[in-house]
Scaffold this motif. Structure first.
Motif, PDB file in Angstrom:
ATOM      1  N   GLU A 145     -14.283   4.393  -7.067  1.00 49.61           N
ATOM      2  CA  GLU A 145     -14.577   4.009  -8.459  1.00 49.61           C
ATOM      3  C   GLU A 145     -15.162   5.180  -9.240  1.00 49.61           C
ATOM      4  N   ARG A 146     -16.044   5.940  -8.609  1.00 50.15           N
ATOM      5  CA  ARG A 146     -16.658   7.086  -9.284  1.00 50.15           C
ATOM      6  C   ARG A 146     -15.628   8.164  -9.580  1.00 50.15           C
ATOM      7  N   LEU A 147     -14.747   8.433  -8.612  1.00 50.09           N
ATOM      8  CA  LEU A 147     -13.706   9.435  -8.823  1.00 50.09           C
ATOM      9  C   LEU A 147     -12.742   8.995  -9.923  1.00 50.09           C
ATOM     10  N   ALA A 148     -12.346   7.734  -9.896  1.00 49.09           N
ATOM     11  CA  ALA A 148     -11.417   7.215 -10.901  1.00 49.09           C
ATOM     12  C   ALA A 148     -12.029   7.301 -12.296  1.00 49.09           C
ATOM     13  N   ARG A 149     -13.296   6.960 -12.419  1.00 53.29           N
ATOM     14  CA  ARG A 149     -13.963   6.996 -13.725  1.00 53.29           C
ATOM     15  C   ARG A 149     -14.047   8.436 -14.243  1.00 53.29           C
ATOM     16  N   ALA A 150     -14.392   9.371 -13.368  1.00 57.43           N
ATOM     17  CA  ALA A 150     -14.488  10.773 -13.776  1.00 57.43           C
ATOM     18  C   ALA A 150     -13.124  11.295 -14.214  1.00 57.43           C
ATOM     19  N   ALA A 151     -12.084  10.982 -13.460  1.00 63.33           N
ATOM     20  CA  ALA A 151     -10.736  11.428 -13.814  1.00 63.33           C
ATOM     21  C   ALA A 151     -10.302  10.803 -15.138  1.00 63.33           C
ATOM     22  N   HIS A 152     -10.569   9.524 -15.302  1.00 63.56           N
ATOM     23  CA  HIS A 152     -10.162   8.833 -16.532  1.00 63.56           C
ATOM     24  C   HIS A 152     -10.805   9.463 -17.765  1.00 63.56           C
ATOM     25  N   ARG A 153     -12.088   9.809 -17.670  1.00 61.67           N
ATOM     26  CA  ARG A 153     -12.772  10.424 -18.819  1.00 61.67           C
ATOM     27  C   ARG A 153     -12.079  11.709 -19.254  1.00 61.67           C
ATOM     28  N   SER A 154     -11.757  12.549 -18.298  1.00 54.11           N
ATOM     29  CA  SER A 154     -11.098  13.820 -18.635  1.00 54.11           C
ATOM     30  C   SER A 154      -9.689  13.608 -19.151  1.00 54.11           C
ATOM     31  N   LEU A 155      -8.930  12.797 -18.441  1.00 60.16           N
ATOM     32  CA  LEU A 155      -7.534  12.595 -18.820  1.00 60.16           C
ATOM     33  C   LEU A 155      -7.408  11.878 -20.156  1.00 60.16           C
ATOM     34  N   ALA A 156      -8.332  10.966 -20.459  1.00 61.72           N
ATOM     35  CA  ALA A 156      -8.319  10.264 -21.748  1.00 61.72           C
ATOM     36  C   ALA A 156      -8.593  11.231 -22.898  1.00 61.72           C
ATOM     37  N   ALA A 157      -9.316  12.311 -22.605  1.00 64.22           N
ATOM     38  CA  ALA A 157      -9.603  13.336 -23.608  1.00 64.22           C
ATOM     39  C   ALA A 157      -8.519  14.424 -23.592  1.00 64.22           C
ATOM     40  N   ASP A 158      -7.418  14.168 -22.897  1.00 68.95           N
ATOM     41  CA  ASP A 158      -6.294  15.104 -22.781  1.00 68.95           C
ATOM     42  C   ASP A 158      -6.718  16.424 -22.153  1.00 68.95           C
TER      43      ASP A 158
END
Length: 72
Positions: A13-26
């Protein structure tokens, strides 16, 4: 370079959240383990370079897992 806290949850969950934050910001992201003594700057540079031409990169760990996960 953006560094962010992991927040709560299990490791996935922590890894997914960190990845999502970056990828959502392109922005690409590189997730690293903190218990990987063999991880060096050269491996991180190589992962970052590969993200220019690949959607995902991983650097293997000696135990069969990985020490770096990069996503674009």
């Amino acid at each position: 370079l953006q560094v962010s806290d992991q927040e709560g949850g299990d490791l996935g969950e922590r890894l997914a959240r960190a990845a999502h934050r970056s990828l959502a910001a392109d922005q690409p992201c590189i997730l690293i383990g903190t218990d990987c003594p063999a991880l060096d700057a050269s491996t991180l540079r190589e992962a970052a370079l590969h993200l220019h031409t690949h959607d995902a990169v991983m650097a293997p760990a000696s135990d069969g897992g990985y020490v770096v996960l990069g996503l674009r």
